[in-house]
Design an enzyme around this catalytic site. Structure first.
Site, PDB file in Angstrom:
ATOM      1  N   ARG A  52      19.045 -38.152 -35.418  1.00 17.84           N
ATOM      2  CA  ARG A  52      18.097 -38.586 -34.403  1.00 17.84           C
ATOM      3  C   ARG A  52      17.225 -39.754 -34.853  1.00 17.84           C
ATOM      4  O   ARG A  52      17.068 -40.732 -34.137  1.00 17.84           O
ATOM      5  CB  ARG A  52      17.151 -37.435 -34.023  1.00 17.84           C
ATOM      6  CG  ARG A  52      17.681 -36.487 -33.015  1.00 17.84           C
ATOM      7  CD  ARG A  52      17.093 -35.115 -33.255  1.00 17.84           C
ATOM      8  NE  ARG A  52      17.626 -34.601 -34.500  1.00 17.84           N
ATOM      9  CZ  ARG A  52      18.778 -33.949 -34.584  1.00 17.84           C
ATOM     10  NH1 ARG A  52      19.457 -33.684 -33.517  1.00 17.84           N
ATOM     11  NH2 ARG A  52      19.253 -33.547 -35.757  1.00 17.84           N
ATOM     12  N   THR A  53      16.634 -39.627 -36.035  1.00 14.73           N
ATOM     13  CA  THR A  53      15.642 -40.627 -36.420  1.00 14.73           C
ATOM     14  C   THR A  53      16.296 -42.000 -36.561  1.00 14.73           C
ATOM     15  O   THR A  53      15.819 -42.989 -36.011  1.00 14.73           O
ATOM     16  CB  THR A  53      14.935 -40.205 -37.726  1.00 14.73           C
ATOM     17  OG1 THR A  53      14.410 -38.890 -37.548  1.00 14.73           O
ATOM     18  CG2 THR A  53      13.799 -41.144 -38.071  1.00 14.73           C
ATOM     19  N   LYS A  82      23.910 -47.890 -58.343  1.00 14.27           N
ATOM     20  CA  LYS A  82      24.134 -48.606 -59.611  1.00 14.27           C
ATOM     21  C   LYS A  82      22.892 -48.541 -60.502  1.00 14.27           C
ATOM     22  O   LYS A  82      22.840 -49.141 -61.560  1.00 14.27           O
ATOM     23  CB  LYS A  82      24.448 -50.073 -59.333  1.00 14.27           C
ATOM     24  CG  LYS A  82      25.676 -50.307 -58.483  1.00 14.27           C
ATOM     25  CD  LYS A  82      25.872 -51.812 -58.285  1.00 14.27           C
ATOM     26  CE  LYS A  82      26.934 -52.083 -57.253  1.00 14.27           C
ATOM     27  NZ  LYS A  82      26.925 -53.502 -56.845  1.00 14.27           N
ATOM     28  N   ARG A 103      13.959 -43.745 -45.065  1.00 15.98           N
ATOM     29  CA  ARG A 103      13.902 -42.296 -45.327  1.00 15.98           C
ATOM     30  C   ARG A 103      14.357 -42.093 -46.766  1.00 15.98           C
ATOM     31  O   ARG A 103      15.397 -42.617 -47.170  1.00 15.98           O
ATOM     32  CB  ARG A 103      14.813 -41.528 -44.376  1.00 15.98           C
ATOM     33  CG  ARG A 103      14.965 -40.074 -44.780  1.00 15.98           C
ATOM     34  CD  ARG A 103      15.659 -39.244 -43.738  1.00 15.98           C
ATOM     35  NE  ARG A 103      14.797 -38.998 -42.596  1.00 15.98           N
ATOM     36  CZ  ARG A 103      15.118 -38.215 -41.577  1.00 15.98           C
ATOM     37  NH1 ARG A 103      16.284 -37.600 -41.549  1.00 15.98           N
ATOM     38  NH2 ARG A 103      14.289 -38.043 -40.569  1.00 15.98           N
ATOM     39  N   HIS A 131       6.409 -37.395 -41.919  1.00 21.45           N
ATOM     40  CA  HIS A 131       7.374 -37.971 -40.963  1.00 21.45           C
ATOM     41  C   HIS A 131       6.545 -38.379 -39.731  1.00 21.45           C
ATOM     42  O   HIS A 131       6.630 -37.739 -38.683  1.00 21.45           O
ATOM     43  CB  HIS A 131       8.424 -36.909 -40.629  1.00 21.45           C
ATOM     44  CG  HIS A 131       9.625 -37.409 -39.909  1.00 21.45           C
ATOM     45  ND1 HIS A 131       9.742 -38.692 -39.413  1.00 21.45           N
ATOM     46  CD2 HIS A 131      10.797 -36.781 -39.599  1.00 21.45           C
ATOM     47  CE1 HIS A 131      10.922 -38.813 -38.832  1.00 21.45           C
ATOM     48  NE2 HIS A 131      11.575 -37.679 -38.926  1.00 21.45           N
TER      49      HIS A 131
END
Ligand code: NCD
Length: 303
Positions: A52-53, A82, A103, A131
């Site tokens: 969703r986000t 890396k 995120r 959030h």
């Protein structure tokens, strides 16, 4: 005060929130110029899973006439694999775009990113931290059902690790008549720092393990036990399935209550609940698009 980065719900004053909600209403009723962000590029950097986000942010950018660059599963496919530091990644990516949506699995990562970025950074979830844009869409959804901010909200589940809870509470603190009932096992109670914050702002809240208290709530905000935050699966299993909203619980709920969930759900709301008129979690998810369009428009608005 105009926000540059969106890292924490605690940055938002009531006026800014209401500005964003008004803009969301305009966008929803299509009274808003759709090409507002033409020529702008958003980079989405997701080091943790998301449906969703990420997709609602990307859709929001495209619907406002902007463009999106992304790295799918940044932990595996970006140079982080890396050994590149987040700081270096941000220093580079910010020269390719006009806004970064990030995120990350570490609490505080978005704040670190914002320190190295010349373009706005939006926190789309930082570990068990916050959030903030989820909280904005949650509160918008609540206000679309309740005209007055004098409701009781029961927050249920993993309040310790659930970052949507950590962001929603500070937004609710702007409304003195709101009452919060935290329902969780003791081990998954809301963090002390959050409770201190609420106390300082004289927010009315109580804590209980008793699920039956949902019968006192106008808003039931159910959450998932955050499996990825547990070191030990046995601990996770102890709490998994402790609070489930099913047909038998529906009988206790107020007739005008609403049932919300940031999603994804695992087993904490059964499918039989979906057809109940009080279940609004899919409407909540749909509002994610409109509120994120409003948040982007707000960030790029020069006035
Ligand atoms: C939430 C999250 O990522 O914190 N999901 C979302 O963004 N809608 C809730 C969760 O994962 O449980």
């Amino acid at each position: 005060m105009k926000l540059r980065h969106i890292i924490s719900a605690r940055q938002f004053d009531k006026k800014t929130l209401e500005q964003i909600f008004n803009l969301t209403d305009k966008i929803k009723s299509q009274k808003y110029n759709n090409n507002h962000l033409s020529g702008k590029i958003m980079a989405t950097l997701f080091y943790e899973p998301s449906t969703r986000t990420r997709l609602s942010f990307e859709s929001a950018m495209l619907r406002l006439g902007g463009k999106v660059i992304t790295t799918e599963n940044a932990a595996e496919f970006s140079s982080a694999a890396k050994g590149e530091t987040l700081e270096d990644t941000i220093r580079v990516v910010n020269s390719y775009c006009d806004v970064i949506v990030i995120r990350h699995f570490n609490e505080g990562a978005s704040e670190v990113a914002s320190r190295y970025s010349k373009v706005p950074v939006i926190n789309a979830g930082d570990g068990k931290g916050e959030h903030p844009t989820q909280a904005i869409l949650d509160l918008y959804t609540i206000f679309s059902r309740f005209n007055r901010a004098d409701f009781t909200i029961a927050m249920v589940g993993d309040l310790k690790n659930g970052r949507t809870i950590h962001s929603l509470c500070p937004l609710l603190a702007h409304y003195p008549k709101v009452k919060i009932i935290f329902i969780s096992p003791k081990a998954l109670a809301a963090p002390k720092s959050l409770k201190e914050y609420l106390k300082q702002r004289r927010v009315h809240f109580e804590e209980t393990e008793n699920f039956k208290k949902v019968e006192l709530a106008d808003v039931i905000y159910q959450t998932r036990i955050q499996k990825e935050r547990f070191k030990n699966t046995r601990d996770y299993q102890k709490y998994f399935g402790k609070y489930i909203i099913d047909g038998s619980i529906l009988k206790y709920l107020r007739s005008k209550a609403v049932i919300m969930h940031p999603l994804p759900r695992v087993n904490e709301i059964t499918q039989e609940v979906d057809s109940d008129r009080r279940a609004i979690y899919f409407e909540e998810a749909a509002n994610g698009l409109y509120t994120r369009m409003a948040i982007l428009a707000y960030l790029f608005d020069k006035s």
